[in-house]
Design an enzyme around this catalytic site. Structure first.
Site, PDB file in Angstrom:
ATOM      1  N   TRP B 181       0.863  -1.153  -0.198  1.00  0.00           N
ATOM      2  CA  TRP B 181       0.180   0.009   0.020  1.00  0.00           C
ATOM      3  C   TRP B 181       0.956   0.902   0.080  1.00  0.00           C
ATOM      4  CZ3 TRP B 181      -1.953   2.724   4.828  1.00  0.00           C
ATOM      5  CH2 TRP B 181      -2.892   3.730   5.001  1.00  0.00           C
ATOM      6  N   ASP B 262      -0.736  -6.064   9.435  1.00  0.00           N
ATOM      7  CA  ASP B 262      -2.284  -5.237   8.489  1.00  0.00           C
ATOM      8  C   ASP B 262      -2.958  -5.800   8.658  1.00  0.00           C
ATOM      9  OD1 ASP B 262      -2.131  -2.237   6.736  1.00  0.00           O
ATOM     10  OD2 ASP B 262      -3.858  -2.742   8.121  1.00  0.00           O
ATOM     11  N   LYS B 298     -13.533  -0.896   5.948  1.00  0.00           N
ATOM     12  CA  LYS B 298     -14.022  -1.697   4.949  1.00  0.00           C
ATOM     13  C   LYS B 298     -15.072  -2.381   5.772  1.00  0.00           C
ATOM     14  CE  LYS B 298      -9.781  -0.299   3.212  1.00  0.00           C
ATOM     15  NZ  LYS B 298      -9.366   0.350   3.239  1.00  0.00           N
TER      16      LYS B 298
END
Lengths: 424, 453
Positions: B181, B262, B298
């Site tokens: 990311w 993560d 999300k």
């Protein structure tokens, strides 16, 4: 399962444990935050007469937290609005919120806004705004020294240090007068290197409640401009101090009015009672619109690796209230009520001490402004009050007037009286 | 050097008349160089309109979030935003989960106050989040070995951990996957934590370079941190298999490294909360100390509420207490305490059995829609690409994103010619794709892949 953990949950005796030595062996326990730790200690106390005068959170006359009516109404509107969704807001926050926040502190028709010279980013309340401002200055400003008043809010030096600035102090509070050491302040600012940053409490200085007069603000402004110092305002009590939003913005508007540059950290924690929602804004007033645009773009680079974008809820509430005439008006009424109640507590406490004949001049209680009173009590007297009277306050003698009520003033007055007599 | 004349001196004197403070340059008439210099600099500052921020340059737009800005500016009807990973419905509308709406109504009815949360966040949230992550019956939790602090979604939780690493493990590196990311590097840079990369993506197979990954992790200095995506790797969508996770854990243990997960897609990737947490749970079950950053952006659609947590699983409850106290010490000068609203939503959903079940269904729906879109895209690509190239990696990849294998120029062609917005590394967000647009997208990908180099 492999091996029972012993009572401490110590994994050393579990065969499946990786290395027996923790990576965190060398870590010490950090002490509780000195301000927020007061509430922790208060919560542990079983006494029925305990009083929490630690954190600056407003309480009603009944001693309860308060959610403003206009806030509830705004939340109702938001929840009923079917067009609302929860996708990421821009890195610099809600556009509408930013515009309205800048307008609130700088005033309607401020030329700085009209000339588009203000870069504003929604941040996490006052703390977040100060931290983002500090990080921006440490990356983009030639001077990395910030001068803070003595005393100041306990969190200030930590914010600036971690934000990449080094901290120096200027004289502020005069314990002999329980007022402002104006000459000392000017001397220390005069000795600052050109371009140094200066932290100024916009109003209702925390923890002392001692503010410069309008004349004194003018003198401070002249000196700061003459020495080319950069003012960084912390505005956490606009409207909450005097009850008037405009009066409490006087100092900021005085500086912005001369066309010079400054930073402003705004918090809506107290004046809108939005403490836990973490709503605030950082505004950087620049000399030109082109500079402001570039500054805003760089603020985003500070924010993105810190938390990507700010939380939507509190800012939406603020924007709803500030943009609606009726809600705005009702807000000003509720704000004035809170400010008035605090001023009334000041008078009640002062009267109670006078009635008890407590030695000393207690007039600073009614001269000081805002949520806090710097009582002038020392560490030992404070410890005494906590131990004997279950009154919780910070060790610097700061009490939150917002945590007092007519019912509890006598108890506090008794405690102060006893502390002064016993350890005066 | 400028010379001060007496008129300037008296002007300065006048300004300070009301101040009753002596100023050396107002009193002394000799123009010592020191005084002259300081006053001339002051005069300059007053005279010119130069901003002290004049030297500040324009920052480039964020490579990920900037995609949405470019998309908004495009007026073409066919435009498609496959940039940010925000879930959209088949109608390409933003989606607020039903359980979230219900929770917010409950909260309003209850009339919760808005007092400051403790620095570590909402207790009910912290309890719920660690249970979700490690399972309700987990030993580490029961033994009090997990330090949990509510953070500002994934980013904020990563940043707190990074600040902690910088302070207590100064100079120690974090190894991050290549690619990863985009914001990971920024977070560690701003926190002052050095990082290096381990091989991850193999463009030849559009799959995992497992040998490269293991070799690079093995070569890391002892004590290094290894950043791992718990599931649904961003940007590639390529995850290790369960067997590969075991090997990764082996190496990390052997080499005395620390795993740092993560976890941004728990429940969102496969549709199952437990399955998506299996990598983390595997490490914890071995008794390893791990860092885990969580996000509810999300899986609960709470993007803008900024709700997540940093968890540090320690080898003792004593260590967990100390670690938590130090994390708090880093949060206080950053934002004092975290926002309450998102935390309350999570606590209410997870704490209410009906809502919790409903949430699981909604997550299955979301991940199901994405799987459906993957299938349609794959079918279209296979049909349109006459060369017989194997596009099945689209089906093997998991989560919100797909790494198409397009390079920078090809990705730019997608925007310039086809008005399809994606990040320059070839990543597309399937969450922003509808079944009806798959054919158009397939045309664009085939065109860009073969006709642009």
């Amino acid at each position: 399962m492999e091996g029972q953990a012993d009572r401490d949950g110590d994994l050393r005796f579990q065969p499946t444990a990786g290395s027996a030595v923790s990576a965190f062996q060398h870590l010490e326990q950090a002490p509780e935050d000195p301000i927020l730790g007061v509430t922790v200690a208060y919560n542990k106390d079983p006494s029925p007469v305990k009083l929490n005068l630690g954190v600056g959170a407003y309480r009603t006359e009944e001693g309860k937290p308060l959610v403003l009516d206009v806030v509830r109404q705004a939340e109702e509107l938001l929840i009923q609005d079917r067009s609302r969704y929860k996708e990421y807001i821009p890195i610099a926050g809600l556009v509408e919120f930013n515009k309205l926040s800048a307008k609130l502190i700088l005033g309607d028709g401020s030329p700085a806004i009209g000339e588009k010279r203000v870069a504003t980013a929604q941040c996490l309340s006052g703390t977040g705004s100060l931290r983002v401002g500090a990080e921006f200055l440490s990356k983009h400003y030639s001077q990395h020294i910030i001068y803070i008043p003595v005393p100041t809010w306990g969190n200030h030096p930590k914010i600036f240090n971690l934000g990449g600035l080094s901290v120096k102090t200027y004289r502020y509070y005069d314990p002999r007068t329980s007022g402002l050491d104006y000459e000392g302040m000017l001397e220390d600012l005069h000795a600052a290197p050109p371009g140094a940053i200066v932290l100024l409490h916009a109003c209702a200085h925390n923890p002392t409640g001692v503010d410069p007069t309008q004349d004194q603000w003018e003198g401070i402004r002249q000196l700061i401009r003459l020495k080319g110092l950069l003012p960084f305002f912390d505005s956490a009590y606009q409207g909450f101090a005097s009850g008037s939003l405009d009066a409490d913005a006087y100092s900021v508007r005085l500086f912005v009015g001369d066309g010079g540059e400054c930073l402003i950290a705004q918090s809506f924690a107290k004046n809108m009672g939005l403490y836990g929602e973490r709503v605030g804004a950082l505004s950087i007033v620049c000399r030109s619109a082109t500079v402001a645009t570039r500054v805003e773009s760089q603020l985003k680079l500070v924010i993105r690796p810190m938390y990507s974008s700010p939380p939507i809820h509190g800012a939406s509430i603020v924007a709803t209230i500030l943009s609606d005439r009726n809600l705005y008006y009702n807000w000003t009424v509720e704000l004035k009520n809170m400010a008035d109640r605090i001023i009334s507590m000041r008078h009640q406490l002062y009267d109670a001490l006078k009635a008890r004949g407590t030695p000393g001049d207690w007039s600073h209680i009614i001269k000081q402004i805002g949520m806090f009173t710097f009582t002038g009590l020392n560490k030992d007297q404070v410890s005494f009050m906590t131990a004997e009277y279950h009154i919780y306050l910070t060790s610097d003698g700061r009490i939150s007037m917002a945590g007092l009520s007519s019912k509890t003033v006598p108890h506090l007055a008794d405690a102060i009286h006893a502390a002064v007599l016993r350890l005066g | 050097m400028a010379v001060i004349d007496n008129s300037q001196l008296s002007l300065c004197q006048k300004k300070f008349d009301g101040l009753r403070v002596g100023y050396a340059f107002a009193k002394r008439k000799s123009s010592s160089s020191l005084k002259v210099k300081s006053v001339s600099r002051i005069n300059m500052a007053l005279a010119t309109d130069v901003s002290r921020f004049e030297g500040v340059t324009m920052a480039p737009p964020d490579p990920i979030l900037g995609v949405s800005e470019a998309f908004k500016a495009d007026t073409n009807d066919l435009k498609l935003n496959l940039g940010v990973g925000a879930y959209r419905t088949e109608d390409l509308q933003p989606y607020v989960l039903n359980v979230v709406k219900k929770a917010e109504n409950m909260m309003l009815e209850k009339g919760e106050n808005k007092e400051y949360l403790p620095i570590e966040g909402l207790a009910a949230f912290n309890k719920a989040t660690v249970e979700l992550l490690l399972g309700a019956d987990n030993d580490a939790t029961k033994q009090g070995r997990v330090a949990t602090v509510q953070g500002l979604s994934g980013t904020g939780s990563l940043r707190l951990a990074a600040a902690f690493i910088q302070r207590y493990f100064p100079g120690v590196q974090v190894l991050i996957s290549s690619p990863t990311w985009g914001n990971h590097k920024n977070i560690f840079n701003d926190a002052g934590v050095p990082w290096s990369e381990y091989r991850y993506y193999d463009p030849k197979t559009v799959g995992l370079d497992f040998e490269g990954m293991i070799a690079d992790i093995k070569a890391a200095p002892s004590g290094s941190f290894v950043l791992l995506h718990g599931c649904a790797h961003n940007p590639t969508g390529i995850d290790p298999t369960p067997e590969q996770w075991e090997k990764i854990a082996d190496v990390i243990q052997e080499k005395d490294l620390t795993a740092f997960f993560d976890v941004a897609y728990q429940g969102f990737a496969s549709g199952s909360l437990d399955e998506d947490a299996s990598s983390v749970r595997l490490f914890v079950a071995r008794g390893m100390e791990v860092f885990v950053a969580q996000s509810y952006s999300k899986n609960l659609g709470l993007y803008a509420e900024r709700i997540g947590a940093i968890n540090v699983v320690c080898s003792s409850s004593d260590a967990a207490i100390r670690v938590k106290s130090q994390l708090k010490r880093l949060a206080r000068p950053m934002y004092s305490n975290p926002p309450v609203h998102g935390a309350q939503i999570v606590a209410n959903v997870v704490g209410n059995p009906t809502l919790f079940d409903e949430w699981k269904s909604e997550m299955e729906l979301m991940s199901g829609r994405i799987k459906g879109v993957r299938q349609r895209l794959y079918d279209n690509l296979s049909a349109k690409d006459k060369t017989g190239k194997d596009w099945s990696f689209v089906l093997r990849q998991i989560g919100m994103f797909s790494f198409t294998g397009l390079n920078k120029a090809q990705s730019e062609n997608m925007s310039n010619k086809w008005h399809i917005y994606m990040t320059k590394d070839g990543r597309i967000s399937l969450a922003g794709l509808s079944l009806s647009k798959c054919e158009y997208l397939a045309d664009a990908i085939v065109d860009s892949y073969y006709n642009v180099s």
